[in-house]
Design a protein around this motif. Structure first.
Motif, PDB file in Angstrom:
ATOM      1  N   PHE A  29     -25.514  -7.180  57.868  1.00 27.23           N
ATOM      2  CA  PHE A  29     -26.911  -6.945  57.506  1.00 27.23           C
ATOM      3  C   PHE A  29     -27.275  -5.478  57.739  1.00 27.23           C
ATOM      4  CE2 PHE A  29     -31.407  -6.752  58.769  1.00 27.23           C
ATOM      5  CZ  PHE A  29     -32.015  -7.340  57.666  1.00 27.23           C
ATOM      6  N   VAL A  30     -26.881  -4.949  58.887  1.00 25.15           N
ATOM      7  CA  VAL A  30     -27.170  -3.551  59.219  1.00 25.15           C
ATOM      8  C   VAL A  30     -26.438  -2.626  58.247  1.00 25.15           C
ATOM      9  CG1 VAL A  30     -26.858  -1.752  60.965  1.00 25.15           C
ATOM     10  CG2 VAL A  30     -27.718  -4.005  61.625  1.00 25.15           C
ATOM     11  N   LEU A  31     -25.181  -2.935  57.955  1.00 28.58           N
ATOM     12  CA  LEU A  31     -24.392  -2.109  57.042  1.00 28.58           C
ATOM     13  C   LEU A  31     -24.989  -2.117  55.633  1.00 28.58           C
ATOM     14  CD1 LEU A  31     -21.762  -0.425  56.637  1.00 28.58           C
ATOM     15  CD2 LEU A  31     -20.670  -2.577  55.994  1.00 28.58           C
ATOM     16  N   CYS A  32     -25.236  -3.306  55.104  1.00 31.72           N
ATOM     17  CA  CYS A  32     -25.783  -3.410  53.745  1.00 31.72           C
ATOM     18  C   CYS A  32     -27.206  -2.866  53.680  1.00 31.72           C
ATOM     19  CB  CYS A  32     -25.775  -4.858  53.269  1.00 31.72           C
ATOM     20  SG  CYS A  32     -24.147  -5.527  52.966  1.00 31.72           S
ATOM     21  N   GLY A  33     -28.059  -3.354  54.577  1.00 36.45           N
ATOM     22  CA  GLY A  33     -29.449  -2.913  54.571  1.00 36.45           C
ATOM     23  C   GLY A  33     -29.585  -1.433  54.864  1.00 36.45           C
ATOM     24  N   GLY A  34     -28.788  -0.948  55.817  1.00 35.62           N
ATOM     25  CA  GLY A  34     -28.824   0.475  56.142  1.00 35.62           C
ATOM     26  C   GLY A  34     -28.332   1.338  54.997  1.00 35.62           C
TER      27      GLY A  34
ATOM     28  N   THR B 149     -34.827  -3.865  47.169  1.00 36.03           N
ATOM     29  CA  THR B 149     -34.926  -5.234  47.680  1.00 36.03           C
ATOM     30  C   THR B 149     -34.060  -6.180  46.847  1.00 36.03           C
ATOM     31  OG1 THR B 149     -37.141  -4.843  48.560  1.00 36.03           O
ATOM     32  CG2 THR B 149     -36.504  -7.132  48.236  1.00 36.03           C
ATOM     33  N   LEU B 150     -34.075  -6.013  45.527  1.00 39.95           N
ATOM     34  CA  LEU B 150     -33.209  -6.829  44.663  1.00 39.95           C
ATOM     35  C   LEU B 150     -31.733  -6.592  44.992  1.00 39.95           C
ATOM     36  CD1 LEU B 150     -34.995  -6.419  41.206  1.00 39.95           C
ATOM     37  CD2 LEU B 150     -34.776  -8.536  42.529  1.00 39.95           C
ATOM     38  N   LEU B 151     -31.357  -5.321  45.129  1.00 38.23           N
ATOM     39  CA  LEU B 151     -29.967  -4.981  45.429  1.00 38.23           C
ATOM     40  C   LEU B 151     -29.553  -5.519  46.800  1.00 38.23           C
ATOM     41  CD1 LEU B 151     -27.311  -3.513  44.864  1.00 38.23           C
ATOM     42  CD2 LEU B 151     -28.369  -1.431  45.761  1.00 38.23           C
ATOM     43  N   ALA B 152     -30.392  -5.308  47.799  1.00 41.45           N
ATOM     44  CA  ALA B 152     -30.065  -5.772  49.152  1.00 41.45           C
ATOM     45  C   ALA B 152     -29.960  -7.298  49.199  1.00 41.45           C
ATOM     46  CB  ALA B 152     -31.106  -5.274  50.145  1.00 41.45           C
ATOM     47  N   THR B 153     -30.823  -7.988  48.484  1.00 39.35           N
ATOM     48  CA  THR B 153     -30.760  -9.454  48.468  1.00 39.35           C
ATOM     49  C   THR B 153     -29.444  -9.934  47.862  1.00 39.35           C
ATOM     50  OG1 THR B 153     -33.167  -9.604  48.343  1.00 39.35           O
ATOM     51  CG2 THR B 153     -31.925 -11.561  47.687  1.00 39.35           C
TER      52      THR B 153
ATOM     53  N   LEU C  58     -26.610  -8.239  47.858  1.00 40.37           N
ATOM     54  CA  LEU C  58     -25.571  -7.933  48.844  1.00 40.37           C
ATOM     55  C   LEU C  58     -25.594  -8.940  49.991  1.00 40.37           C
ATOM     56  CD1 LEU C  58     -25.818  -4.039  49.012  1.00 40.37           C
ATOM     57  CD2 LEU C  58     -23.933  -5.395  48.075  1.00 40.37           C
ATOM     58  N   HIS C  59     -26.786  -9.289  50.448  1.00 42.10           N
ATOM     59  CA  HIS C  59     -26.893 -10.267  51.542  1.00 42.10           C
ATOM     60  C   HIS C  59     -26.387 -11.641  51.105  1.00 42.10           C
ATOM     61  CE1 HIS C  59     -28.678  -7.301  53.998  1.00 42.10           C
ATOM     62  NE2 HIS C  59     -29.896  -7.372  53.515  1.00 42.10           N
ATOM     63  N   ALA C  60     -26.690 -12.035  49.870  1.00 40.83           N
ATOM     64  CA  ALA C  60     -26.220 -13.335  49.382  1.00 40.83           C
ATOM     65  C   ALA C  60     -24.705 -13.367  49.255  1.00 40.83           C
ATOM     66  CB  ALA C  60     -26.856 -13.653  48.025  1.00 40.83           C
ATOM     67  N   ARG C  61     -24.140 -12.314  48.726  1.00 34.22           N
ATOM     68  CA  ARG C  61     -22.700 -12.296  48.457  1.00 34.22           C
ATOM     69  C   ARG C  61     -21.859 -11.924  49.671  1.00 34.22           C
ATOM     70  NH1 ARG C  61     -21.775 -10.207  42.394  1.00 34.22           N
ATOM     71  NH2 ARG C  61     -23.631 -11.103  41.476  1.00 34.22           N
ATOM     72  N   PHE C  62     -22.385 -11.072  50.540  1.00 27.54           N
ATOM     73  CA  PHE C  62     -21.551 -10.506  51.589  1.00 27.54           C
ATOM     74  C   PHE C  62     -22.064 -10.822  52.992  1.00 27.54           C
ATOM     75  CE2 PHE C  62     -20.533  -6.682  54.226  1.00 27.54           C
ATOM     76  CZ  PHE C  62     -19.168  -6.878  54.314  1.00 27.54           C
TER      77      PHE C  62
ATOM     78  N   ARG D 265     -35.242 -18.193  43.942  1.00 28.39           N
ATOM     79  CA  ARG D 265     -35.973 -18.578  45.154  1.00 28.39           C
ATOM     80  C   ARG D 265     -35.608 -17.640  46.303  1.00 28.39           C
ATOM     81  NH1 ARG D 265     -34.674 -20.820  49.703  1.00 28.39           N
ATOM     82  NH2 ARG D 265     -32.598 -21.325  49.004  1.00 28.39           N
ATOM     83  N   GLN D 266     -34.345 -17.340  46.456  1.00 30.71           N
ATOM     84  CA  GLN D 266     -33.906 -16.444  47.516  1.00 30.71           C
ATOM     85  C   GLN D 266     -34.451 -15.028  47.309  1.00 30.71           C
ATOM     86  OE1 GLN D 266     -29.755 -17.350  47.039  1.00 30.71           O
ATOM     87  NE2 GLN D 266     -29.713 -18.597  48.899  1.00 30.71           N
ATOM     88  N   HIS D 267     -34.481 -14.589  46.045  1.00 24.86           N
ATOM     89  CA  HIS D 267     -35.054 -13.274  45.765  1.00 24.86           C
ATOM     90  C   HIS D 267     -36.539 -13.243  46.129  1.00 24.86           C
ATOM     91  CE1 HIS D 267     -31.960 -10.729  44.019  1.00 24.86           C
ATOM     92  NE2 HIS D 267     -31.516 -11.762  43.322  1.00 24.86           N
ATOM     93  N   ALA D 268     -37.258 -14.301  45.776  1.00 23.48           N
ATOM     94  CA  ALA D 268     -38.692 -14.353  46.081  1.00 23.48           C
ATOM     95  C   ALA D 268     -38.930 -14.378  47.594  1.00 23.48           C
ATOM     96  CB  ALA D 268     -39.332 -15.570  45.423  1.00 23.48           C
ATOM     97  N   GLN D 269     -38.165 -15.197  48.304  1.00 23.43           N
ATOM     98  CA  GLN D 269     -38.327 -15.259  49.756  1.00 23.43           C
ATOM     99  C   GLN D 269     -37.925 -13.944  50.420  1.00 23.43           C
ATOM    100  OE1 GLN D 269     -35.970 -18.775  50.531  1.00 23.43           O
ATOM    101  NE2 GLN D 269     -37.820 -20.009  50.824  1.00 23.43           N
ATOM    102  N   SER D 270     -36.890 -13.326  49.934  1.00 26.09           N
ATOM    103  CA  SER D 270     -36.460 -12.043  50.480  1.00 26.09           C
ATOM    104  C   SER D 270     -37.520 -10.975  50.225  1.00 26.09           C
ATOM    105  CB  SER D 270     -35.123 -11.619  49.858  1.00 26.09           C
ATOM    106  OG  SER D 270     -34.709 -10.379  50.372  1.00 26.09           O
TER     107      SER D 270
END
Length: 174
Positions: free
Chosen positions: A21-26, A57-61, A63-67, A78-83
């Motif tokens: 999360f830190v790697l992708c989000g950062g 936010t779209l890109l990070a979501t 990455l978070h879903a896949r990785f 739904r996950q994009h909306a919640q994210s």
């Protein structure tokens, strides 16, 4: 093929997910800061920030879903909306922290502003991680577990022998 399948079925530990999360989000955050600066030279800063925030936010979501959370597949709408909702709350929290700083300190220095902003961002990030892991992407772990269990066939004679006597009668009576 077997390696990819076993990676998807192995639940991601909280520590591993947080590091990802830190790697992708950062990484997305760092790229976004440069993108906002570049885009702000052509458009108003608020518009540049809004556009970059939406795209990042779209890109990070994804990455978070896949990785990050080990789903290995695309994020759902739904996950994009919640994210996006969790990102909006985090954004509001950092804005509130900066507003409080401005109320408490007439002319805060750049170091104080950065310390408050980064502290608020870190707290918001930890809260966002918890929301993403426990709410937004929680079903992926449950679906993966269900898939693993469903792929192990149970012999009918074993299932009947394991069921308590009278189970069939109870099921039909209900």
């Amino acid at each position: 093929m077997e390696t990819a399948r076993s990676q998807q079925q192995t639940p991601t530990t909280a520590l591993t997910a947080f590091a990802r999360f830190v790697l992708c989000g950062g990484g997305v955050g760092l790229a976004s800061s440069f993108a906002v600066a570049a885009l702000a030279s052509w458009t108003p800063w608020a518009l540049a920030n809004a556009l970059v925030t939406a795209v990042s936010t779209l890109l990070a979501t994804e990455l978070h879903a896949r990785f990050t959370f080990g789903a290995g597949r695309r994020a759902t709408w739904r996950q994009h909306a919640q994210s996006a909702g969790s990102a909006a709350v985090a954004y509001a929290a950092t804005c509130a922290a900066m507003a409080v700083l401005q109320l408490l300190v007439a002319a805060p220095g750049a170091v104080v502003e950065q310390a408050v902003y980064l502290s608020a961002s870190a707290l918001a990030g930890v809260a966002r991680f918890a929301v993403l892991r426990l709410v937004v992407f929680a079903r992926n772990h449950a679906q993966t577990t269900a898939t693993v269990r469903a792929t192990r066939p149970v012999d009918a004679t074993v299932a009947r022998a394991a069921a308590p006597a009278g189970t069939a009668a109870l099921c039909h009576a209900a």
